[in-house]
Design a protein around this motif. Structure first.
Motif, PDB file in Angstrom:
ATOM      1  N   ASP A  51      49.281 -35.482  -6.309  1.00  5.31           N
ATOM      2  CA  ASP A  51      50.506 -35.606  -7.132  1.00  5.31           C
ATOM      3  C   ASP A  51      51.734 -35.848  -6.254  1.00  5.31           C
ATOM      4  N   ASP A  56      44.606 -36.387   0.357  1.00  9.25           N
ATOM      5  CA  ASP A  56      43.590 -35.358   0.419  1.00  9.25           C
ATOM      6  C   ASP A  56      42.330 -35.721   0.168  1.00  9.25           C
ATOM      7  N   ASN A  58      38.128 -35.590  -0.943  1.00  8.04           N
ATOM      8  CA  ASN A  58      37.404 -35.128  -2.376  1.00  8.04           C
ATOM      9  C   ASN A  58      35.964 -35.495  -2.069  1.00  8.04           C
ATOM     10  N   VAL A  59      35.160 -34.902  -2.783  1.00 12.08           N
ATOM     11  CA  VAL A  59      33.639 -35.300  -2.760  1.00 12.08           C
ATOM     12  C   VAL A  59      33.638 -36.641  -2.797  1.00 12.08           C
ATOM     13  N   THR A 153      32.133 -33.613 -14.931  1.00 11.33           N
ATOM     14  CA  THR A 153      32.989 -34.388 -14.100  1.00 11.33           C
ATOM     15  C   THR A 153      32.689 -35.947 -13.789  1.00 11.33           C
ATOM     16  N   PRO A 232      47.645 -32.754 -16.191  1.00  7.01           N
ATOM     17  CA  PRO A 232      46.242 -32.844 -15.949  1.00  7.01           C
ATOM     18  C   PRO A 232      45.435 -31.896 -16.074  1.00  7.01           C
ATOM     19  N   SER A 233      46.088 -30.687 -16.042  1.00  2.00           N
ATOM     20  CA  SER A 233      44.964 -29.584 -16.370  1.00  2.00           C
ATOM     21  C   SER A 233      44.812 -29.080 -17.829  1.00  2.00           C
ATOM     22  N   THR A 238      37.620 -33.924 -17.822  1.00  2.00           N
ATOM     23  CA  THR A 238      37.277 -33.167 -16.556  1.00  2.00           C
ATOM     24  C   THR A 238      37.220 -34.166 -15.812  1.00  2.00           C
ATOM     25  N   ILE A 240      37.849 -36.898 -12.649  1.00  2.00           N
ATOM     26  CA  ILE A 240      38.622 -37.017 -11.412  1.00  2.00           C
ATOM     27  C   ILE A 240      39.861 -38.130 -11.595  1.00  2.00           C
TER      28      ILE A 240
ATOM     29  N   ASN B 121      45.861 -27.953   1.284  1.00  3.55           N
ATOM     30  CA  ASN B 121      45.920 -29.350   1.376  1.00  3.55           C
ATOM     31  C   ASN B 121      47.357 -29.759   0.656  1.00  3.55           C
ATOM     32  N   ALA B 151      48.564 -30.334 -11.411  1.00  8.89           N
ATOM     33  CA  ALA B 151      48.123 -31.700 -11.121  1.00  8.89           C
ATOM     34  C   ALA B 151      46.729 -31.928 -11.143  1.00  8.89           C
ATOM     35  N   LEU B 152      45.954 -30.954 -10.895  1.00 13.40           N
ATOM     36  CA  LEU B 152      44.601 -30.911 -10.620  1.00 13.40           C
ATOM     37  C   LEU B 152      43.800 -30.687 -12.177  1.00 13.40           C
ATOM     38  N   PRO B 153      42.716 -31.529 -12.518  1.00 10.84           N
ATOM     39  CA  PRO B 153      42.071 -31.449 -13.618  1.00 10.84           C
ATOM     40  C   PRO B 153      40.764 -30.550 -13.300  1.00 10.84           C
ATOM     41  N   TYR B 200      39.782 -23.642  -6.093  1.00 10.16           N
ATOM     42  CA  TYR B 200      38.708 -24.584  -5.911  1.00 10.16           C
ATOM     43  C   TYR B 200      38.767 -25.833  -6.949  1.00 10.16           C
ATOM     44  N   LYS B 202      37.186 -28.450  -9.207  1.00 10.32           N
ATOM     45  CA  LYS B 202      35.812 -28.684  -9.547  1.00 10.32           C
ATOM     46  C   LYS B 202      35.238 -30.344  -9.516  1.00 10.32           C
ATOM     47  N   PRO B 203      36.405 -30.870 -10.266  1.00 11.44           N
ATOM     48  CA  PRO B 203      36.128 -32.310 -10.118  1.00 11.44           C
ATOM     49  C   PRO B 203      35.972 -32.969  -8.844  1.00 11.44           C
ATOM     50  N   PHE B 204      37.179 -32.671  -7.970  1.00 12.37           N
ATOM     51  CA  PHE B 204      37.092 -33.226  -6.426  1.00 12.37           C
ATOM     52  C   PHE B 204      35.872 -32.445  -5.597  1.00 12.37           C
ATOM     53  N   GLN B 205      35.900 -31.229  -6.126  1.00 13.40           N
ATOM     54  CA  GLN B 205      34.770 -30.478  -5.151  1.00 13.40           C
ATOM     55  C   GLN B 205      35.228 -30.122  -3.927  1.00 13.40           C
ATOM     56  N   VAL B 206      36.660 -29.626  -3.995  1.00 15.38           N
ATOM     57  CA  VAL B 206      37.225 -29.143  -2.493  1.00 15.38           C
ATOM     58  C   VAL B 206      38.094 -27.811  -2.880  1.00 15.38           C
TER      59      VAL B 206
END
Lengths: 292, 213
Positions: A51, A56, A58-59, A153, A232-233, A238, A240, B121, B151-153, B200, B202-206
């Protein structure tokens, strides 16, 4: 309409769908003429813009769309357009312990049709005019799936119905006997389901070489969020592909006419700035039929 | 092409030092009383395993003696340094030591553990937190300087024994408060069961951030 699909769609609209067979070709499609393209688009990313616009990890996430893009001249000024990803695949990788080699979290995949766009493009200016002006109304149909996988997800769509109005202009000519064109567009995207509305823009330049057997187009596409939706939260998705995404991406596409009407295409696009969007490039390959 | 795309592997760098941890520490043992220390062994990924063979030791056995089962006996007034050590699966020595005083009564070690949140991060995460023991539950409280990114879903908070992994971690729940004081009451956990707090996505798994207790 998911953001990554929006990038692909924007690239297709501004580059793949607009590459003309001749420098003085019409806008939009002539009456009863069609353009068809089956293409494969994909992106694999292990990083994203945050944001704050920083990068960063991510998986590792992969998105693959096999789609049909079609234009049809309903009249000399009215063109119907459809973008239909009839097979969309979204997956994320397994997570393996570096210490023990154990599988910590199993990767998953979701396969389904993706969100589909149908639109009507109207030639505001007279077909064949030196400066072509058009207005396009697009409807984003949420027929893809959301909340896939054990943790919900994975998705092939964003679950919201959006309406977008785009204003475009273009001009074509020659430069040192090489046919060239220049196009620009702006759009407002009204989103539902708690997603923020967006302002979009695009700029494209292209040229035909080898007696117009090959067309090369390149451009910029951008999305700015009004950030007037839910956080977004708070958005139900859910995925990405969260709310309030922004980006500016560059891309190019090469279209090669194998015959007078059938050809091959290759495209590339990547965001060089963004918020809550992947940093990895996307690729596309396709086969098209240009009914001229 | 879409059908043939395979799921690959992402590697998580989750190696930490193996650890022996006292689950019921005390500061003072009453003269003449005995006390059974409880011990847990966590391997190189922070997962609790069956306890390895360990050796208990007292620096002043005339003040406090301790046997092979970890039962300490207070013999006379004074202070001793107690320790316990063993060999991990990786062949390294793991252990811990603490001071114990013989007094007029048995006093448990502090019933609160504190820490500070830091982001690992680019997402905002900051603030002080405290874990408190209260009969059959613990309370995880955050100070008014707490702030987390919206900002994180899908941001979740965990108790873990590995700062880099939520494998075998305890999920407290989805983050619903992003500013200021708030707390979680957790019934299934004891105060010394975990060593780290992790945020943590969950969607980004980080991992987004966290801090040790």
């Amino acid at each position: 309409m998911s953001i990554i699909k929006s990038i692909a769609l924007a690239v297709l609209f501004l580059i793949g769908g607009y590459i003309k067979s001749r420098a003085d070709d019409t806008w939009p499609r002539p009456y009863h003429k069609s353009y068809l393209k089956i293409s494969q688009w994909w992106l694999v990313a292990d990083q994203h813009y945050t944001d704050r616009g920083l990068i960063d990890p991510n998986v590792t996430n992969g998105i693959f769309n096999t789609s049909l893009y079609a234009e049809y001249g309903l009249t000399n000024r009215l063109t119907g357009v459809i973008y239909f990803p009839f097979f969309s695949r979204n997956y994320f990788n397994n997570q393996i312990s570096q210490t023990t080699g154990d599988l910590l979290k199993k990767g998953e995949a979701l396969n389904s049709v993706g969100d589909t766009d149908i639109s009507i493009r109207y030639a505001i200016s007279r077909p064949g005019a030196g400066l072509a002006l058009s207005g396009t109304m697009l409807l984003g149909l949420p027929i893809g799936k959301t909340g896939g996988g054990a943790t919900g997800t994975l998705q092939t769509g964003d679950g919201e119905f959006n309406q977008m109005f785009e204003f475009g202009m273009g001009t074509a000519g020659t430069y040192k006997n090489v046919p060239v064109y220049l196009k620009a567009s702006i759009a407002l995207n009204n989103r539902t389901g708690g997603f923020s509305d967006e302002f979009r823009y695009g700029l494209e330049i292209g040229m035909g070489i080898f007696n117009e057997k090959m067309w090369i187009g390149g451009g910029l596409v951008g999305v700015e969020s009004f950030k007037n939706g839910k956080l977004p939260s708070q958005v139900q998705s859910t995925s990405i592909f969260a709310n309030n995404t922004e980006y500016t991406s560059y891309g190019f596409e090469i279209n090669y006419y194998v015959t007078k009407k059938v050809g091959l295409s290759f495209g590339y696009a990547s965001a060089f700035r963004g918020e809550i969007i992947f940093t990895a490039p996307s690729y596309s390959v396709g086969v098209f039929y240009d009914g001229k | 092409m879409s059908l043939s795309v395979c799921i690959g592997d992402d590697i998580l760098f989750d190696r930490i030092e193996a650890q022996l941890r006292l689950l019921n520490p005390i500061d003072t043992l009453a003269m003449g009383d005995s006390y059974q220390f409880e011990l847990a062994y966590f391997n190189m990924t922070g997962v609790e395993e069956n306890r390895q063979e360990v050796t208990w030791y007292s620096s002043a056995t005339e003040i406090i003696s301790i046997d092979r089962q970890g039962i300490a006996l207070a013999r006379m007034e004074g202070r001793s340094i107690l320790s316990v050590a063993g060999i991990s699966r990786g062949g390294t020595t793991v252990g811990t030591e603490w001071a114990l005083v013989v007094g007029t009564s048995t006093i448990l070690s502090g019933t609160t553990r504190k820490g500070k949140l830091t982001s690992t991060n680019s997402y905002l995460l900051t603030g002080d937190f405290q874990l408190s023991d209260s009969s059959d539950r613990v309370a995880l409280a955050f100070s008014d300087n707490y702030s987390a990114s919206t900002a994180l879903p899908g941001l979740y908070v965990y108790l873990s024994n590995n700062p880099n992994s939520i494998d075998s971690a305890f999920e407290i729940g989805k983050v619903e408060v992003f500013e200021g004081m708030h707390q979680y009451v957790i019934k299934e956990v004891k105060i010394n069961d975990y060593a780290h707090l992790i945020y943590y996505c969950k969607p980004f798994q980080v991992k987004v951030g966290g801090g040790p207790f």
